[in-house]
Design an enzyme around this catalytic site. Structure first.
Site, PDB file in Angstrom:
ATOM      1  N   ASP A 185       0.728  -1.302   0.054  1.00 49.86           N
ATOM      2  CA  ASP A 185       0.294  -0.047   0.049  1.00 49.86           C
ATOM      3  C   ASP A 185       1.092   1.512  -0.046  1.00 49.86           C
ATOM      4  O   ASP A 185       1.507   0.780   1.228  1.00 49.86           O
ATOM      5  CB  ASP A 185      -0.994  -0.317   1.234  1.00 49.86           C
ATOM      6  N   ILE A 186       0.633   2.336  -0.757  1.00 50.67           N
ATOM      7  CA  ILE A 186       1.109   3.349  -1.016  1.00 50.67           C
ATOM      8  C   ILE A 186       1.114   4.577   0.006  1.00 50.67           C
ATOM      9  O   ILE A 186       1.940   4.873   0.279  1.00 50.67           O
ATOM     10  CB  ILE A 186       0.864   3.834  -1.886  1.00 50.67           C
ATOM     11  N   GLN A 211     -14.329   2.161   1.988  1.00 54.86           N
ATOM     12  CA  GLN A 211     -13.760   1.943   0.367  1.00 54.86           C
ATOM     13  C   GLN A 211     -13.591   3.142  -0.366  1.00 54.86           C
ATOM     14  O   GLN A 211     -14.284   4.114  -0.813  1.00 54.86           O
ATOM     15  CB  GLN A 211     -15.083   1.222  -0.063  1.00 54.86           C
ATOM     16  N   HIS A 261     -10.507  -5.285  -2.334  1.00 49.30           N
ATOM     17  CA  HIS A 261      -9.393  -5.411  -1.898  1.00 49.30           C
ATOM     18  C   HIS A 261      -8.981  -6.299  -0.480  1.00 49.30           C
ATOM     19  O   HIS A 261      -9.872  -5.527  -0.108  1.00 49.30           O
ATOM     20  CB  HIS A 261      -7.750  -4.478  -2.024  1.00 49.30           C
ATOM     21  N   HIS A 307      -7.156  -5.654   2.685  1.00 54.72           N
ATOM     22  CA  HIS A 307      -6.009  -4.900   3.958  1.00 54.72           C
ATOM     23  C   HIS A 307      -5.299  -6.082   4.529  1.00 54.72           C
ATOM     24  O   HIS A 307      -6.276  -6.917   5.164  1.00 54.72           O
ATOM     25  CB  HIS A 307      -6.365  -4.120   4.328  1.00 54.72           C
TER      26      HIS A 307
END
Ligand code: 5GP
Ligand code: ZN
Length: 135
Positions: free
Chosen positions: A30-31, A93, A99, A101
């Site tokens: 994750d960025i 979301q 996706h 996490h």
């Protein structure tokens, strides 16, 4: 899905740091990590959320999340792992391609439980449970 950021990452049109890939899913870092090592399990086939994804992809993402969680425990020395998955803007979301996490947890990390546990009247709990049987 040209306007989907995760489809573009899957296609290789946008960069990502991948830690797993197979024929059904990829896992990227994750960025904006909640904790060091925060990863995202993403099915290759576009699906908006849990109501949209095939049961095969859903199950596969769960299995991959389990594997990534194990790697977080061993490789990152995490003391725990939070698995989180949001459906709909009301549920936080922000990227509308399903996706999961995988968030490594550490004893001293800054995350807090996102709700305040409060008791409810037994009758109220039973009453709301009846709504699950309505279609
Ligand atoms: P959501 O808020 O939908 O549950 O989670 C979306 C996640 O995707 C966020 O944690 C966000 O930081 C991450 N994210 C958004 N854009 C990108 C991107 O371009 N690359 C990566 N690696 N993660 C992203
Ligand atoms: Zn997509």
């Amino acid at each position: 899905m040209d306007d989907c950021i995760f489809c573009r990452i899957i296609a290789g049109d946008l960069p990502s740091t991948r830690i797993h890939e197979d024929d059904r899913a990829i896992v990227i870092m994750d960025i904006n990590p909640a904790t060091p090592g925060h990863a995202l399990v993403i099915p290759r086939a576009h699906a908006r959320d849990i109501s949209d994804i095939s049961e095969d992809d859903l199950g596969h993402c769960a299995v991959v999340a389990k594997q990534i969680a194990a790697r977080a425990m061993s490789g990152l020395d995490a003391q725990g792992v939070t698995i989180m998955q949001s459906n709909g803007a009301a549920a936080w979301q922000t990227v509308f391609h399903y996706h999961v996490h995988v968030i490594p947890r550490y004893d001293d990390d800054p995350l807090v439980l996102p709700w305040n546990p409060r008791s409810a009247a037994a009758g109220d709990i039973i009453e709301i449970s009846k709504a699950y049987f309505q279609h």
